[in-house]
Scaffold this motif. Structure first.
Motif, PDB file in Angstrom:
ATOM      1  N   HIS A   1     -16.445  37.919   7.603  1.00  0.00           N
ATOM      2  CA  HIS A   1     -15.652  36.709   7.883  1.00  0.00           C
ATOM      3  C   HIS A   1     -14.266  36.808   7.253  1.00  0.00           C
ATOM      4  O   HIS A   1     -13.262  36.439   7.886  1.00  0.00           O
ATOM      5  CB  HIS A   1     -16.376  35.460   7.376  1.00  0.00           C
ATOM      6  CG  HIS A   1     -17.577  35.081   8.197  1.00  0.00           C
ATOM      7  ND1 HIS A   1     -17.507  34.821   9.544  1.00  0.00           N
ATOM      8  CD2 HIS A   1     -18.879  34.936   7.860  1.00  0.00           C
ATOM      9  CE1 HIS A   1     -18.705  34.520  10.007  1.00  0.00           C
ATOM     10  NE2 HIS A   1     -19.568  34.599   9.003  1.00  0.00           N
ATOM     11  N   GLU A   2     -14.213  37.282   6.002  1.00  0.00           N
ATOM     12  CA  GLU A   2     -12.917  37.421   5.341  1.00  0.00           C
ATOM     13  C   GLU A   2     -12.042  38.439   6.068  1.00  0.00           C
ATOM     14  O   GLU A   2     -10.836  38.227   6.220  1.00  0.00           O
ATOM     15  CB  GLU A   2     -13.120  37.845   3.883  1.00  0.00           C
ATOM     16  CG  GLU A   2     -13.628  36.728   2.997  1.00  0.00           C
ATOM     17  CD  GLU A   2     -13.808  37.170   1.557  1.00  0.00           C
ATOM     18  OE1 GLU A   2     -13.440  38.309   1.224  1.00  0.00           O
ATOM     19  OE2 GLU A   2     -14.330  36.363   0.769  1.00  0.00           O
ATOM     20  N   ALA A   3     -12.647  39.536   6.518  1.00  0.00           N
ATOM     21  CA  ALA A   3     -11.878  40.554   7.247  1.00  0.00           C
ATOM     22  C   ALA A   3     -11.352  39.984   8.561  1.00  0.00           C
ATOM     23  O   ALA A   3     -10.187  40.215   8.919  1.00  0.00           O
ATOM     24  CB  ALA A   3     -12.758  41.774   7.512  1.00  0.00           C
ATOM     25  N   GLU A   4     -12.188  39.209   9.255  1.00  0.00           N
ATOM     26  CA  GLU A   4     -11.731  38.584  10.499  1.00  0.00           C
ATOM     27  C   GLU A   4     -10.599  37.597  10.220  1.00  0.00           C
ATOM     28  O   GLU A   4      -9.606  37.546  10.961  1.00  0.00           O
ATOM     29  CB  GLU A   4     -12.900  37.878  11.190  1.00  0.00           C
ATOM     30  CG  GLU A   4     -13.891  38.827  11.823  1.00  0.00           C
ATOM     31  CD  GLU A   4     -15.095  38.105  12.409  1.00  0.00           C
ATOM     32  OE1 GLU A   4     -15.097  36.847  12.437  1.00  0.00           O
ATOM     33  OE2 GLU A   4     -16.033  38.799  12.832  1.00  0.00           O
ATOM     34  N   ALA A   5     -10.750  36.811   9.132  1.00  0.00           N
ATOM     35  CA  ALA A   5      -9.697  35.857   8.774  1.00  0.00           C
ATOM     36  C   ALA A   5      -8.401  36.595   8.425  1.00  0.00           C
ATOM     37  O   ALA A   5      -7.309  36.177   8.830  1.00  0.00           O
ATOM     38  CB  ALA A   5     -10.144  34.987   7.598  1.00  0.00           C
TER      39      ALA A   5
END
Length: 192
Positions: A117-121
């Motif tokens: 999720h952090e990488a996508e954000a």
């Protein structure tokens, strides 16, 4: 025929005695078993065991033997109890580590999902930032182009004005003489 002898090594049967005397062995010859006080060797062993057991009973040896056996049994029971306790502790540790491993796997999955999720954000933010940067640079380039166009137009106008002024001076100088100037001046004065 031979007379019976009292020799213990000479058999009472005359035929056997004759064969023994000649030095031949006979299969069916009876063996003389040693005895003392009317007891055979097996009887002496049994009697000595009976005496030993009676002495052990009389001196309390059986109590010592059973006490030794009882203490050995108690020590074995303690070892068994300790082994049971250690087994229970080992099973508890195994269950604890099994639980920790399961929790660690869940935590690892949660961390992996959180990292995704952090990488996508971060990717979304980087994409937005790059779009904004491209838009900002595009605007700056458009502004520079517009400024360059304005300067070029103004430069062209100035050059055109200079060229027109130079051309009109040249034309006026060619086609205008002093009489045309005085006439023009008279017209202007009359128009006022």
């Amino acid at each position: 025929m031979a007379e019976p002898t009292t020799d213990p090594f000479v058999p009472e049967n005359p035929a056997v005695a004759e064969q023994v005397a000649e030095g031949h062995m006979v299969k069916d010859a009876p063996h003389a078993e040693p005895s003392a006080l009317g007891l055979t060797p097996g009887g002496w062993v049994g009697a000595s065991m009976l005496v030993l057991l009676l002495i052990l009973i009389w001196k309390g040896g059986l109590k010592a033997m059973t006490g030794g056996l009882d203490s050995r049994i108690a020590a074995i029971r303690e070892q068994l109890d300790e082994a049971k306790k250690l087994r229970a502790e080992a099973e508890a540790l195994r269950d604890e580590y099994t639980t920790k491993i399961a929790n660690a796997e869940k935590d690892a999955e949660a961390m992996l999902e959180n990292a995704r999720h952090e990488a996508e954000a971060l990717l979304d933010k980087a994409e937005e930032d790059s779009k904004a940067l491209v838009e900002r640079r595009k605007r700056m380039a458009d502004e520079k182009i517009a400024a360059a166009e304005r300067e070029a137009v103004e430069d062209v106008r100035n050059r055109a004005a200079s060229a027109a002024a130079a051309a009109s001076r040249g034309l006026i100088a060619e086609k205008h003489d002093a009489s045309a100037d005085s006439r023009l001046a008279d017209e202007l004065i009359a128009g006022i």
